[in-house]
Design a protein around this motif. Structure first.
Motif, mmCIF file in Angstrom:
data_model
loop_
_atom_site.group_PDB
_atom_site.id
_atom_site.type_symbol
_atom_site.label_atom_id
_atom_site.label_comp_id
_atom_site.label_asym_id
_atom_site.label_seq_id
_atom_site.Cartn_x
_atom_site.Cartn_y
_atom_site.Cartn_z
ATOM 1 N N VAL A 1 0.825 -1.214 0.000
ATOM 2 C CA VAL A 1 0.000 0.000 0.000
ATOM 3 C C VAL A 1 0.856 1.260 0.000
ATOM 4 O O VAL A 1 2.069 1.215 0.164
ATOM 5 C CB VAL A 1 -0.977 0.027 1.219
ATOM 6 C CG1 VAL A 1 -1.948 -1.135 1.150
ATOM 7 C CG2 VAL A 1 -0.232 0.060 2.541
ATOM 8 N N SER B 1 -0.931 0.248 -9.172
ATOM 9 C CA SER B 1 -2.373 0.294 -9.397
ATOM 10 C C SER B 1 -2.965 1.184 -8.307
ATOM 11 O O SER B 1 -3.707 0.735 -7.453
ATOM 12 C CB SER B 1 -2.899 -1.148 -9.303
ATOM 13 O OG SER B 1 -4.280 -1.201 -9.327
ATOM 14 N N SER B 2 -2.617 2.460 -8.383
ATOM 15 C CA SER B 2 -2.957 3.376 -7.280
ATOM 16 C C SER B 2 -4.416 3.801 -7.279
ATOM 17 O O SER B 2 -4.969 4.125 -6.238
ATOM 18 C CB SER B 2 -2.092 4.637 -7.375
ATOM 19 O OG SER B 2 -0.724 4.314 -7.362
ATOM 20 N N ALA C 1 -6.203 0.880 -11.998
ATOM 21 C CA ALA C 1 -6.118 -0.585 -12.105
ATOM 22 C C ALA C 1 -6.403 -1.051 -13.535
ATOM 23 O O ALA C 1 -5.740 -1.946 -14.051
ATOM 24 C CB ALA C 1 -7.094 -1.227 -11.128
ATOM 25 N N THR D 1 -0.137 -3.732 -7.347
ATOM 26 C CA THR D 1 0.344 -3.284 -6.035
ATOM 27 C C THR D 1 0.172 -1.770 -5.897
ATOM 28 O O THR D 1 -0.323 -1.113 -6.806
ATOM 29 C CB THR D 1 1.808 -3.709 -5.795
ATOM 30 O OG1 THR D 1 2.140 -3.467 -4.421
ATOM 31 C CG2 THR D 1 2.779 -2.938 -6.689
ATOM 32 N N PHE E 1 -1.685 0.118 -3.451
ATOM 33 C CA PHE E 1 -3.101 0.450 -3.275
ATOM 34 C C PHE E 1 -3.286 1.515 -2.196
ATOM 35 O O PHE E 1 -2.459 1.649 -1.288
ATOM 36 C CB PHE E 1 -3.878 -0.801 -2.846
ATOM 37 C CG PHE E 1 -3.597 -2.024 -3.666
ATOM 38 C CD1 PHE E 1 -4.021 -2.088 -4.993
ATOM 39 C CD2 PHE E 1 -2.906 -3.105 -3.125
ATOM 40 C CE1 PHE E 1 -3.758 -3.219 -5.749
ATOM 41 C CE2 PHE E 1 -2.650 -4.229 -3.882
ATOM 42 C CZ PHE E 1 -3.070 -4.293 -5.200
ATOM 43 N N TRP E 2 -4.406 2.210 -2.274
ATOM 44 C CA TRP E 2 -4.793 3.084 -1.168
ATOM 45 C C TRP E 2 -5.124 2.181 0.038
ATOM 46 O O TRP E 2 -5.886 1.220 -0.093
ATOM 47 C CB TRP E 2 -6.001 3.946 -1.584
ATOM 48 C CG TRP E 2 -6.455 4.890 -0.519
ATOM 49 C CD1 TRP E 2 -7.628 4.824 0.194
ATOM 50 C CD2 TRP E 2 -5.748 6.039 -0.019
ATOM 51 N NE1 TRP E 2 -7.681 5.868 1.087
ATOM 52 C CE2 TRP E 2 -6.543 6.635 0.984
ATOM 53 C CE3 TRP E 2 -4.517 6.623 -0.336
ATOM 54 C CZ2 TRP E 2 -6.159 7.771 1.679
ATOM 55 C CZ3 TRP E 2 -4.122 7.763 0.365
ATOM 56 C CH2 TRP E 2 -4.943 8.328 1.356
ATOM 57 N N THR F 1 -8.897 1.228 0.963
ATOM 58 C CA THR F 1 -9.825 0.706 -0.054
ATOM 59 C C THR F 1 -9.750 -0.823 -0.105
ATOM 60 O O THR F 1 -8.670 -1.394 0.010
ATOM 61 C CB THR F 1 -9.460 1.274 -1.444
ATOM 62 O OG1 THR F 1 -9.569 2.694 -1.387
ATOM 63 C CG2 THR F 1 -10.378 0.760 -2.528
ATOM 64 N N LYS G 1 -9.117 -4.108 -1.549
ATOM 65 C CA LYS G 1 -8.260 -4.430 -2.698
ATOM 66 C C LYS G 1 -9.000 -5.107 -3.848
ATOM 67 O O LYS G 1 -8.575 -5.019 -4.995
ATOM 68 C CB LYS G 1 -7.132 -5.378 -2.257
ATOM 69 C CG LYS G 1 -6.065 -4.734 -1.418
ATOM 70 C CD LYS G 1 -4.996 -5.767 -1.078
ATOM 71 C CE LYS G 1 -3.924 -5.177 -0.194
ATOM 72 N NZ LYS G 1 -2.875 -6.150 0.128
ATOM 73 N N TYR H 1 -9.696 -3.241 -7.048
ATOM 74 C CA TYR H 1 -8.617 -3.096 -8.039
ATOM 75 C C TYR H 1 -8.547 -4.346 -8.925
ATOM 76 O O TYR H 1 -8.367 -4.267 -10.135
ATOM 77 C CB TYR H 1 -7.262 -2.873 -7.345
ATOM 78 C CG TYR H 1 -7.195 -1.645 -6.479
ATOM 79 C CD1 TYR H 1 -6.884 -0.398 -7.017
ATOM 80 C CD2 TYR H 1 -7.445 -1.727 -5.103
ATOM 81 C CE1 TYR H 1 -6.823 0.730 -6.218
ATOM 82 C CE2 TYR H 1 -7.391 -0.599 -4.293
ATOM 83 C CZ TYR H 1 -7.077 0.627 -4.852
ATOM 84 O OH TYR H 1 -7.020 1.737 -4.053
ATOM 85 N N LEU I 1 -3.490 -10.002 -6.686
ATOM 86 C CA LEU I 1 -3.202 -8.851 -5.821
ATOM 87 C C LEU I 1 -1.930 -9.076 -5.016
ATOM 88 O O LEU I 1 -1.690 -10.182 -4.521
ATOM 89 C CB LEU I 1 -4.352 -8.656 -4.824
ATOM 90 C CG LEU I 1 -5.703 -8.276 -5.413
ATOM 91 C CD1 LEU I 1 -6.790 -8.450 -4.350
ATOM 92 C CD2 LEU I 1 -5.688 -6.840 -5.914
#
Ligand SMILES: [Zn+2]
Ligand SMILES: [Zn+2]
Length: 246
Positions: A12, A176-177, A192, A210, A212-213, A216, A218, A221, A234
């Motif tokens: 994250v 994948s932000s 994503a 990878t 990620f917020w 959120t 996952k 995504y 993921l």
């Protein structure tokens, strides 16, 4: 037989949350180890002192979510070496050597530029996609049998370059932000679905998302990327992926 063991240490950004750490991937190949980014919290998923021996740390760019735990590695290496439990210095590859040296360490620093180096029998290539706002290197790791690309942080303004760089690799680890539902105008990170498009157009074998917020779920995504590329999974803390020899 095993070629690469890839252990996800963190997934994250930009802060740790519960058991999630900022980004970091530890790759084992023969007796070498390569740590791709060293985000906050990742050292709690490393096994000391074993993971420090023959360790090469690659910091892709100088955003703190990618090097926040570097001092933990330097301090740990210093102490284990003083107890005669660590033989080899840590090697740290980083875009700017001078700004980042810890006062206490058992490390050697090397500056990253576009180009290639060898770590054992692995060819390691650094390539700036010029889309993240600062110097930020995508990393390609090639053995005789497998190729891995880690995008690190990139934007969506130079996608053809990523697609070319990732062409037919065995594993693409892609940032994948963002989600389309975020309604973000940011162009220095990927959505994503864009990771899915890159994987599809580059014809990679497998995609891992990878960065990620932290708050959120996952699976949002995963669902968004899978619309374009089915063999997507993921990044999750302590998950291990094996790439076999041919
Ligand atoms: Zn960044
Ligand atoms: Zn980042």
């Amino acid at each position: 037989m095993e070629d690469f063991e890839i252990k996800i240490l963190g997934s994250v950004s930009p802060f740790c949350y519960k058991n999630k750490n900022c980004v970091g991937i530890l790759i084992y190949h023969n007796n070498q180890k390569i740590l791709l980014d060293c985000g906050n919290g990742i050292t709690r998923n490393m096994i000391f002192p074993n993971d420090l021996e023959n360790l090469n740390v690659i910091i892709t760019h100088l955003h703190k979510d990618h090097y926040g735990d570097l001092s933990s590695i330097n301090y740990a290496a210093y102490v284990y070496h003083s107890y005669h439990m660590l033989k080899n210095k840590i090697k740290i590859y980083i875009p700017s050597v001078n700004s980042m040296q810890d006062d206490i360490n058992y490390s050697e620093y090397y500056e990253i530029k576009n180009g290639e180096i060898y770590i054992g029998d692995l060819k390691v290539t650094f390539h700036d996609n010029n889309s993240h706002g600062i110097e930020s290197y995508m990393i390609k790791i090639e053995s005789k049998d497998n190729t891995i690309v880690y995008t690190s942080d990139i934007g969506n303004t130079n996608l053809e370059d990523v697609i070319r760089y990732s062409n037919e690799v065995n594993l693409l680890v892609c940032e994948s932000s963002l989600l389309t539902t975020d309604n973000s105008k940011l162009n220095t990170h990927l959505h994503a679905y864009e990771a899915g498009i890159i994987a599809r157009k580059a014809k990679v074998k497998k995609l891992i998302l990878t960065h990620f917020w932290p708050l959120t779920d996952k699976y949002n995504y995963l669902e968004e990327a899978k619309r374009y590329f089915d063999n997507t999974t993921l990044a999750e803390e302590n998950k291990t992926i094996i790439l076999r020899r041919k």
